[in-house]
Write an enzyme that holds these catalytic residues in place. Structure first.
Site, PDB file in Angstrom:
ATOM      1  N   LYS A 195       0.847  -1.199   0.000  1.00  0.00           N
ATOM      2  CA  LYS A 195       0.000   0.000   0.000  1.00  0.00           C
ATOM      3  C   LYS A 195       0.889   1.257   0.000  1.00  0.00           C
ATOM      4  O   LYS A 195       1.938   1.292   0.668  1.00  0.00           O
ATOM      5  CB  LYS A 195      -0.911   0.000   1.222  1.00  0.00           C
ATOM      6  CG  LYS A 195      -2.038  -1.032   1.117  1.00  0.00           C
ATOM      7  CD  LYS A 195      -3.063  -0.634   0.063  1.00  0.00           C
ATOM      8  CE  LYS A 195      -4.277  -1.545   0.098  1.00  0.00           C
ATOM      9  NZ  LYS A 195      -5.278  -1.152  -0.923  1.00  0.00           N
ATOM     10  N   ASP A 223      -0.272  -0.521  -4.527  1.00  0.00           N
ATOM     11  CA  ASP A 223      -1.599   0.099  -4.625  1.00  0.00           C
ATOM     12  C   ASP A 223      -1.527   1.493  -4.023  1.00  0.00           C
ATOM     13  O   ASP A 223      -1.368   1.645  -2.809  1.00  0.00           O
ATOM     14  CB  ASP A 223      -2.636  -0.756  -3.882  1.00  0.00           C
ATOM     15  CG  ASP A 223      -4.053  -0.244  -4.097  1.00  0.00           C
ATOM     16  OD1 ASP A 223      -4.215   0.803  -4.756  1.00  0.00           O
ATOM     17  OD2 ASP A 223      -5.004  -0.899  -3.614  1.00  0.00           O
ATOM     18  N   GLU A 249      -1.534  -0.086  -8.874  1.00  0.00           N
ATOM     19  CA  GLU A 249      -2.988  -0.006  -8.871  1.00  0.00           C
ATOM     20  C   GLU A 249      -3.444   1.407  -8.512  1.00  0.00           C
ATOM     21  O   GLU A 249      -2.915   2.019  -7.577  1.00  0.00           O
ATOM     22  CB  GLU A 249      -3.450  -1.005  -7.795  1.00  0.00           C
ATOM     23  CG  GLU A 249      -4.909  -1.311  -7.768  1.00  0.00           C
ATOM     24  CD  GLU A 249      -5.191  -2.410  -6.733  1.00  0.00           C
ATOM     25  OE1 GLU A 249      -4.356  -3.322  -6.526  1.00  0.00           O
ATOM     26  OE2 GLU A 249      -6.253  -2.356  -6.123  1.00  0.00           O
ATOM     27  N   ASP A 274      -8.735   0.225 -10.042  1.00  0.00           N
ATOM     28  CA  ASP A 274      -9.587  -0.361  -9.012  1.00  0.00           C
ATOM     29  C   ASP A 274     -10.795   0.565  -8.786  1.00  0.00           C
ATOM     30  O   ASP A 274     -11.873   0.337  -9.351  1.00  0.00           O
ATOM     31  CB  ASP A 274      -8.767  -0.570  -7.728  1.00  0.00           C
ATOM     32  CG  ASP A 274      -9.585  -1.138  -6.583  1.00  0.00           C
ATOM     33  OD1 ASP A 274     -10.780  -1.420  -6.791  1.00  0.00           O
ATOM     34  OD2 ASP A 274      -9.056  -1.305  -5.468  1.00  0.00           O
ATOM     35  N   LYS A 298     -13.895  -6.220  -7.785  1.00  0.00           N
ATOM     36  CA  LYS A 298     -14.280  -6.593  -6.414  1.00  0.00           C
ATOM     37  C   LYS A 298     -15.777  -6.830  -6.401  1.00  0.00           C
ATOM     38  O   LYS A 298     -16.542  -6.001  -6.907  1.00  0.00           O
ATOM     39  CB  LYS A 298     -13.929  -5.472  -5.428  1.00  0.00           C
ATOM     40  CG  LYS A 298     -12.436  -5.333  -5.181  1.00  0.00           C
ATOM     41  CD  LYS A 298     -12.130  -4.201  -4.231  1.00  0.00           C
ATOM     42  CE  LYS A 298     -10.628  -4.050  -4.064  1.00  0.00           C
ATOM     43  NZ  LYS A 298     -10.261  -2.714  -3.563  1.00  0.00           N
TER      44      LYS A 298
HETATM   45 MG    MG Z   1      -7.038  -1.165  -4.567  1.00  0.00          MG
END
Ligand code: MG
Length: 390
Positions: A195, A223, A249, A274, A298
């Site tokens: 992250k 991400d 991402e 995303d 997702k």
């Molecule tokens: Mg993401």
């Protein structure tokens, strides 16, 4: 004559009896539809082992909603909503309200009419995709139980194993490198998702230390959760490339598809979307302007497996690969997402790790899949294969 009439009446009675028996209905007639008779909900609180920090939020727990859909055939299915306000605008409270509304439409419908049920839900309420995903997952669980087949086969697949990454949340670069090393050496993961997105310089420092800590053979993706500007993104992604990061991402705000296309034209690593892609229509728009190499699907963002299959089909037709990611989900929604990964060749990556951040990853939900490092082996039990009831 009377004898003939009696015989005819008897034959008609036997035919009526056969037509009413469950086996005939399910396997021979394909006729009388099953009916949904009840929709039950249960809110569950999932405390995390430690607070999970991303560019725009910190979570120390998740409030999710489990759904049980029952039918007049005695079959029932389980689904889950894992709402996350910053992405879909939903909370457990809004999911419960949405499900109350959907319940009125669901009672009496055929659980195999997945298209009709999605249309019904979309007519009643726009968005609210986590609530819709909970219903959708339960419908597929029922379908699997009716077919006597695990979900990955219901979705058209034959492979029962997938490899997931493990996510490292934002911390100091040193702490992130220590965690990355532990995930690889102690837990056996071969792919890490790091992250980032608060401070580009610290992100580059973190990735440098992580690469040193895990060595050259561990696959790394980043991400940035919408945290960079276009100029930050180009500069930072180029530095990530040097460190062998294979994909980044959502480096820009969700609305900036043109910016994503520009960044993609300037770097060699894979640009992944995303938060920019919730629905199949978002996927079509992103593909149309060449804004992505890979799309993170997702279930909570798109409304479940049915729309997720559409996103994957649109991506595949545009030479764009997919990953299945997750919110802070339990094994119920994770098992659904993992089954989709297993079933589709174009879904090449999985980021289905969130249940492992929970204090109790099993949450009293045996089955679904077995975990060995980053390798999940799906259960061959019908549907989701998770043994829970409420
Ligand atoms: Mg993401």
């Amino acid at each position: 004559m009377k004898k003939t009439e009696k015989l005819l009446t008897k034959i008609l009675e036997i035919v009526k009896f056969i037509k009413n028996c469950k086996f005939y209905k399910n396997y021979c007639a394909g006729g009388t539809p099953m009916k949904i008779t009840d929709v039950k909900v249960e809110t569950i609180r999932i405390p995390m082992k430690k607070p999970f920090r991303i560019a725009f939020a910190v979570q120390d727990h998740s409030l999710n909603v489990l759904v049980k859909i029952s039918t007049d055939e005695g079959l029932w299915g389980i689904g889950e909503a894992a709402p996350f306000e910053p992405v879909t605008g939903e909370s457990a409270a809004t999911v419960l309200e949405a499900l109350k509304l959907f319940r009125t439409g669901l009672i009496g419908m055929d659980p195999l009419d997945v298209e009709g049920i999605h249309r019904m839900m979309d007519r009643l309420l726009s968005g609210n995709t986590s609530a819709k995903a909970a219903v959708d997952i339960a419908l597929y669980d029922i379908k699997g139980k009716l077919m006597g087949q695990p979900l990955y086969k219901v979705l058209g697949g034959s492979v029962n194993q997938i490899v997931t990454d493990m996510t490292v949340g934002i911390d100091t670069p040193e702490a992130m490198a220590a965690e990355a090393r532990e995930r690889v050496e102690k837990d056996g993961f071969t792919i890490l998702k790091i992250k980032a997105g608060i401070n580009p310089s610290e992100d580059i420092q973190a990735l440098t230390l992580i690469r040193q800590a895990v060595g050259p053979n561990i696959r790394l993706r980043v991400d940035a959760n919408q945290g960079y500007t276009v100029s930050d993104a180009v500069r930072t992604l180029k530095a990530f490339e040097e460190l062998g990061v294979e994909a980044v991402e959502q480096c820009l705000p969700s609305w900036d598809l043109d910016g994503m296309r520009f960044v993609r034209s300037k770097v060699d690593l894979q640009v992944m979307l995303d938060e920019s892609v919730h629905t199949p229509i978002d996927a079509a728009k992103a593909c149309k302007i060449d804004a992505a190499d890979i799309i993170n699907i997702k279930l909570m963002k798109c409304g479940g497996l049915y729309p997720a299959e559409k996103i994957n089909a649109i991506a595949e037709a545009n030479h764009v690969q997919c990953m299945v990611g997750c919110m802070l989900e339990t094994k119920v929604a994770i098992a659904a997402g993992v089954s989709l990964v297993a079933a589709k060749q174009n879904i090449t990556e999985a980021d289905c790790d969130s249940f492992m951040y929970a204090v109790d990853p099993e949450m009293g939900m045996p089955g679904g899949f077995a975990v060995n490092g980053g390798v999940y082996t799906l259960s061959d039990k019908p549907g989701l294969g998770i043994d829970i009831d409420f």
